[in-house]
Design a protein around this motif. Sequence first.
Motif, PDB file in Angstrom:
ATOM      1  N   ASN A 104       0.819  -1.238   0.146  1.00 37.27           N
ATOM      2  CA  ASN A 104       0.066  -0.042  -0.088  1.00 37.27           C
ATOM      3  C   ASN A 104       0.812   1.370   0.161  1.00 37.27           C
ATOM      4  OD1 ASN A 104      -2.166  -1.851   1.768  1.00 37.27           O
ATOM      5  ND2 ASN A 104      -2.969  -0.632   0.179  1.00 37.27           N
ATOM      6  N   SER A 105       1.519   1.294  -1.257  1.00 32.83           N
ATOM      7  CA  SER A 105       2.425   2.891  -1.246  1.00 32.83           C
ATOM      8  C   SER A 105       2.174   3.200  -2.493  1.00 32.83           C
ATOM      9  CB  SER A 105       3.960   2.307  -0.875  1.00 32.83           C
ATOM     10  OG  SER A 105       4.335   1.367  -1.763  1.00 32.83           O
ATOM     11  N   SER A 106       1.259   3.234  -3.304  1.00 30.97           N
ATOM     12  CA  SER A 106       1.228   3.607  -4.375  1.00 30.97           C
ATOM     13  C   SER A 106       0.533   5.159  -4.502  1.00 30.97           C
ATOM     14  CB  SER A 106      -0.009   2.833  -5.572  1.00 30.97           C
ATOM     15  OG  SER A 106      -1.165   2.952  -4.972  1.00 30.97           O
ATOM     16  N   TYR A 107       0.502   5.584  -5.260  1.00 32.28           N
ATOM     17  CA  TYR A 107      -0.051   7.056  -5.705  1.00 32.28           C
ATOM     18  C   TYR A 107      -1.251   7.227  -5.178  1.00 32.28           C
ATOM     19  CZ  TYR A 107      -1.729  11.315  -7.648  1.00 32.28           C
ATOM     20  OH  TYR A 107      -2.342  12.730  -7.941  1.00 32.28           O
ATOM     21  N   TYR A 108      -2.024   6.274  -5.595  1.00 26.26           N
ATOM     22  CA  TYR A 108      -3.479   6.036  -5.208  1.00 26.26           C
ATOM     23  C   TYR A 108      -3.604   6.011  -3.770  1.00 26.26           C
ATOM     24  CZ  TYR A 108      -8.240   4.074  -4.963  1.00 26.26           C
ATOM     25  OH  TYR A 108      -9.679   4.045  -4.791  1.00 26.26           O
ATOM     26  N   ASP A 109      -2.689   5.224  -3.094  1.00 26.70           N
ATOM     27  CA  ASP A 109      -2.798   4.768  -1.771  1.00 26.70           C
ATOM     28  C   ASP A 109      -2.595   6.355  -0.842  1.00 26.70           C
ATOM     29  OD1 ASP A 109      -3.618   2.147  -1.504  1.00 26.70           O
ATOM     30  OD2 ASP A 109      -1.475   1.679  -1.955  1.00 26.70           O
ATOM     31  N   LEU A 110      -1.380   6.847  -1.201  1.00 28.11           N
ATOM     32  CA  LEU A 110      -1.163   8.196  -0.584  1.00 28.11           C
ATOM     33  C   LEU A 110      -1.932   9.271  -1.031  1.00 28.11           C
ATOM     34  CD1 LEU A 110       2.968   7.799  -0.224  1.00 28.11           C
ATOM     35  CD2 LEU A 110       0.958   6.636   0.778  1.00 28.11           C
ATOM     36  N   MET A 111      -2.646   9.336  -1.994  1.00 28.89           N
ATOM     37  CA  MET A 111      -3.471  10.644  -2.200  1.00 28.89           C
ATOM     38  C   MET A 111      -4.675  10.215  -1.330  1.00 28.89           C
ATOM     39  SD  MET A 111      -1.835  12.845  -3.942  1.00 28.89           S
ATOM     40  CE  MET A 111      -3.284  13.771  -4.196  1.00 28.89           C
ATOM     41  N   MET A 112      -4.916   9.083  -0.910  1.00 30.83           N
ATOM     42  CA  MET A 112      -6.225   8.757  -0.238  1.00 30.83           C
ATOM     43  C   MET A 112      -5.752   9.208   1.280  1.00 30.83           C
ATOM     44  SD  MET A 112      -8.930   7.689   0.808  1.00 30.83           S
ATOM     45  CE  MET A 112      -9.849   6.923  -0.523  1.00 30.83           C
ATOM     46  N   VAL A 113      -4.494   8.816   1.590  1.00 35.86           N
ATOM     47  CA  VAL A 113      -4.079   9.329   2.982  1.00 35.86           C
ATOM     48  C   VAL A 113      -3.940  10.799   3.248  1.00 35.86           C
ATOM     49  CG1 VAL A 113      -1.927   9.304   4.438  1.00 35.86           C
ATOM     50  CG2 VAL A 113      -2.505   7.309   3.185  1.00 35.86           C
ATOM     51  N   ALA A 114      -3.308  11.527   2.199  1.00 34.93           N
ATOM     52  CA  ALA A 114      -3.447  12.905   2.083  1.00 34.93           C
ATOM     53  C   ALA A 114      -4.741  13.769   2.040  1.00 34.93           C
ATOM     54  CB  ALA A 114      -2.653  13.422   0.776  1.00 34.93           C
ATOM     55  N   GLY A 115      -5.803  13.020   1.338  1.00 33.95           N
ATOM     56  CA  GLY A 115      -7.015  13.453   1.524  1.00 33.95           C
ATOM     57  C   GLY A 115      -7.788  13.261   2.759  1.00 33.95           C
ATOM     58  N   MET A 116      -7.245  12.370   3.478  1.00 40.36           N
ATOM     59  CA  MET A 116      -7.837  12.398   4.838  1.00 40.36           C
ATOM     60  C   MET A 116      -7.234  13.284   5.843  1.00 40.36           C
ATOM     61  SD  MET A 116      -8.530   8.130   5.048  1.00 40.36           S
ATOM     62  CE  MET A 116      -9.416   7.967   6.535  1.00 40.36           C
ATOM     63  N   LEU A 117      -6.209  13.587   5.501  1.00 41.65           N
ATOM     64  CA  LEU A 117      -5.289  14.371   6.561  1.00 41.65           C
ATOM     65  C   LEU A 117      -5.466  15.799   6.285  1.00 41.65           C
ATOM     66  CD1 LEU A 117      -2.025  12.347   6.717  1.00 41.65           C
ATOM     67  CD2 LEU A 117      -3.693  12.408   8.690  1.00 41.65           C
ATOM     68  N   LYS A 118      -5.857  16.243   5.317  1.00 40.15           N
ATOM     69  CA  LYS A 118      -6.003  17.742   4.851  1.00 40.15           C
ATOM     70  C   LYS A 118      -6.736  18.251   5.811  1.00 40.15           C
ATOM     71  CE  LYS A 118      -6.342  20.487   0.777  1.00 40.15           C
ATOM     72  NZ  LYS A 118      -4.717  20.874   1.293  1.00 40.15           N
ATOM     73  N   GLY A 119      -5.940  19.308   6.342  1.00 40.23           N
ATOM     74  CA  GLY A 119      -6.275  20.450   7.511  1.00 40.23           C
ATOM     75  C   GLY A 119      -6.557  19.545   8.860  1.00 40.23           C
ATOM     76  N   ARG A 120      -5.754  18.542   9.030  1.00 40.23           N
ATOM     77  CA  ARG A 120      -6.024  17.717  10.352  1.00 40.23           C
ATOM     78  C   ARG A 120      -4.724  17.411  10.963  1.00 40.23           C
ATOM     79  NH1 ARG A 120     -10.212  15.720   6.971  1.00 40.23           N
ATOM     80  NH2 ARG A 120     -12.065  16.223   7.879  1.00 40.23           N
ATOM     81  N   LYS A 121      -4.676  17.348  11.932  1.00 39.97           N
ATOM     82  CA  LYS A 121      -3.483  16.833  12.569  1.00 39.97           C
ATOM     83  C   LYS A 121      -3.436  15.387  13.106  1.00 39.97           C
ATOM     84  CE  LYS A 121      -1.218  20.777  13.202  1.00 39.97           C
ATOM     85  NZ  LYS A 121      -0.212  21.090  11.881  1.00 39.97           N
ATOM     86  N   VAL A 122      -2.352  14.471  13.289  1.00 38.49           N
ATOM     87  CA  VAL A 122      -2.451  13.128  13.898  1.00 38.49           C
ATOM     88  C   VAL A 122      -2.470  13.245  15.461  1.00 38.49           C
ATOM     89  CG1 VAL A 122      -1.257  12.313  12.167  1.00 38.49           C
ATOM     90  CG2 VAL A 122      -0.105  12.898  14.011  1.00 38.49           C
ATOM     91  N   HIS A 123      -3.141  12.159  15.977  1.00 38.14           N
ATOM     92  CA  HIS A 123      -3.268  12.140  17.332  1.00 38.14           C
ATOM     93  C   HIS A 123      -2.094  12.674  18.099  1.00 38.14           C
ATOM     94  CE1 HIS A 123      -6.040  11.315  20.703  1.00 38.14           C
ATOM     95  NE2 HIS A 123      -4.922  10.633  21.404  1.00 38.14           N
TER      96      HIS A 123
END
Length: 702
Positions: A356-375
Motif C-alpha cells: 500500500n504505497s502507490s500514488y493512489y494509496d498516498l493520495m487517499m492518505v493525504a485526502g484524509m489528513l488535509k487540514g487535520r493533525k495526527v493524534h
Amino acid sequence: MHQKDDDVQKPAIDPPTSAPGIPRRTFLKGMLATGAMTSLSAMGVLDLRWAEAAGSPGERNLYQKIIAAHLGSGEMKAGSEIGLIVDSTLTQDGLGVMSYLQYEAIGIPRVKTKLSVSYVDHQTLQDGFENADDHRYLDSVTDKYGILHSLPGNGICHQLHLERFSQPGWTLLGGDSHTPTCGAVGMLAMGAGGLDVAVVMGGGQFYLSYPKVLRINLNNKLRPWVSAKDIVLEVLRTITTKGNVGWAIEYGGTGLQYLTVPERGTIANMGAEAGVTTSLFPSDEVTRQYFKAQHREDQWSELKPDAGAHYDKTIDIDLSAIEPNVALPHSPDNVKKVREVQSIKVDQVCIGSCTNSSYYDLMMVAGMLKGRKVHPGLSVAIAPGSRQVLEMISANGALQTMISAGCRIMEAACGFCVGAGQAPPSGGVSVRTSNRNYKGRSGTADANVYLTSPETAVATALTGVLTDPVTLGMVCPRVELPASFPIDDSMIMKPTGKKEVRRGPNIGTPPSNTPMPAELKAKVAIKVGDKITTDHIAPSGTVNKYRSNIPKYSTFIFKNVDEKFPERCAAIKKEGLASAIVAGVSYGQGSSREHAALCPMYLGVRTVIAKGIERIHLDNLVNFGIVPLTFADPADYDKIKAGDVLEVEDIQGVLDKETKEVRLKNVTQGATYAVKCEVKPRQRAIIKAGGLLNYTRQGGKA
Ligand code: MIC
Ligand code: SF4
C-alpha cells in the motif's frame, strides 16, 4: 535455454538475449533513453496464437494461456512438474547479493533473460559499511552481466517493477515472495529463492508444480472507505495462510472494472501470505489506461480467459458486502472486521510497503489528513513506494499535507516493513499497511502489529485508537489516477560492461553443501510448532546486513525462537551427526529468503521433517541439499523429541527409486515412522548432488 522437446508447436519466443535484430545493449539503452520500454513491444515475445493451441478452445484460463506460451518441459496437468521459460527476473538487495554471487559461481558471461532488473530497497539505512558495500557490489556485478540496476531511494522493487517493467503475458521470476504483485497486469510473476533466480538468469528454466487454479470472482462495487486491502484480507480470512500449496488464484468478476492497477497490485501482492504460487488479473481496459499513463501503451496487450474457462474451484466475493478489515497479531489470516475490535490504543501507525504505497494509496492518505493533525503522542510514518510517487505527491502538495499533519516521511524503500527502523516500543501496538505481522518482524519481540488499509490506518492516526474509517463522519476522498505519470528512469543504471566487480569485507563466497552421504543420520536440533515463518528461522531487522556473510548471519538462526540453536548444531556436528528440524504445519511460510535453508545447511542441517512445508521454502531446502520429509501420520510429530537421533536408512536408494513412502527410524526411542519425500525426480537428483549449485555446475547431473 532449453526448448520444449515434444512435438507440440513451439512458442514464438525469441532467443532471450535481445529483441529481434536489436543487439541486447542497444535494446536496453533504447529502453531507458525513451523513458519507456518502447522497444519491448517490438519483441513480440508472447505469441498468444500459439497459446491458443493449448487446452480446449473456449475453455482456457489465464494460466493455461500464459504457461502454454512459455512451456519449456513437462505436462500441463495439475501437480506435474513443468519447466517454464522465464522472460524476466528481478532481485532486491536482501537476497540479490547472494543470488549474484551464485550467478557468478555458475559462470555464465551474460544473463540470458530478456530483461533482468536489480533493486536496492530492503537495506537502505547504511548503518555501517555492510549495506553500502552490498550496494556497490550490486551496482558493479549487474553492470558486468547485463542487468539493469535501480539505486537506493528509487523505490520498492514490486512497486517499481509494476510501474516501469510489468508486461501482460510475460513470465517474471523474482527473488522475493511478493513478486506476484505484477500479476495485477496479467504477468505470470512468481517468487523464488535467489539461487533459482540465478539459474534462470543463466538460461535455465524455472521448475514448479503445474498449479490448480482457484477462480475468485470479485463482484459488484466496494462501498466508500473500503479498499483493495480489505478485499485481500477477506480473501485471507476465507482461504487462510495454510494448505494452499500448489494453488494459484485468478481474479475475475463484475467488480474488476472498478479496481485500478495499483489496487489489483495490493490484492496480487498479498496472495503471497496465503502461500499460493501466484495471483493473476486479466489485462483489460483498466490495464491499458495504466500503461498509457506510464507512457508504455505500446507494451500493453489484452489478455483474458475464455468465456468457458475451466477452474479447479471458484469462490464469489460480493465487494459491496465487505467492511474495513484488520489482521490481528500475529498472522495475516487472523482477520476480523475493524468495528468488531476497535478501541485498541495504538502507539504507532506505519503507511507504506509494497502492499500500500502507490500514488493512489498516498493520495487517499493525504485526502484524509488535509487540514487535520495526527493524534498527539502517536508516531505516524509514511514511506512512498517509489520516487515517482514521492515526486508526484511533493509536486501536488499532498506531501506538505502529510508533513503539516505531523507525519514522519521515510525514504521510498521497504524500511519498517522489513524491520529496518520504526521498531515499536516494548509491548507496543503498531497499525501498519504492510502485509506481514509475524511476531518479532517489526524489530520488537513483544510488539503487536495490526494490518489494515491506508484508510483505516489514517482513521487510527487521527484518533489514536484502532478506528473504522466509516465511523469518522468524514466524506471519503475521491482519488483518480492521473492520465500521465511523470517518467524519470535516471536512477536505473544501464549496464555498460565496464565496471570492475567490487566486494566488501562482509561479502563472502556462497557456501555449497557436500553430496548426500550413503546414510542419513541426524539428531533433532530443534522441534517447533505450526506456521513457523522464514522470519522465525532467519530473522530480519538489523541483522539483515549480514545476509552476504553466511558464517555471521548463521549465528542468528532461530534467534527469536531458541537462540541456542546454532550452538547445538555445532555440538551435533562434533558428534559426527547431521542436524534435523522437526516442525508442524506450513513450515517456512512467508519470505522467499533462501537464508532460511542456506544457513541451516551451513550449520549442518540435512533434513526437515514437518506436517507440511510451504512451496518456496521446500524448493529452497532442496536447492541446498536438505531432505524435506512430511509425516504420513501427523500424530507421529508428537512422538519425536528434541535430541532424538533419527535415521533414514538407505537414503541413496530412497532418492534413486523415487520412493514416496520412506521409513524414518527413531534410533533413540527404537520406533519407526512412515514419512513422505514428496519431491520431483529432478529435485531428488539435486539433493543427491548436495544442492542446485553443485547440480548446475555438474551440468544438471547428480
Ligand atoms: C519480506 O517481505 O519478507 C522480504 C524481506 O521482502 C522477503 C525477502 C527477504 O527476506 O529478503 C520476501 O518477501 O521474500
Ligand atoms: Fe519490502 Fe516489505 Fe514488500 Fe518485502 S513485503 S518487498 S520487505 S515492502
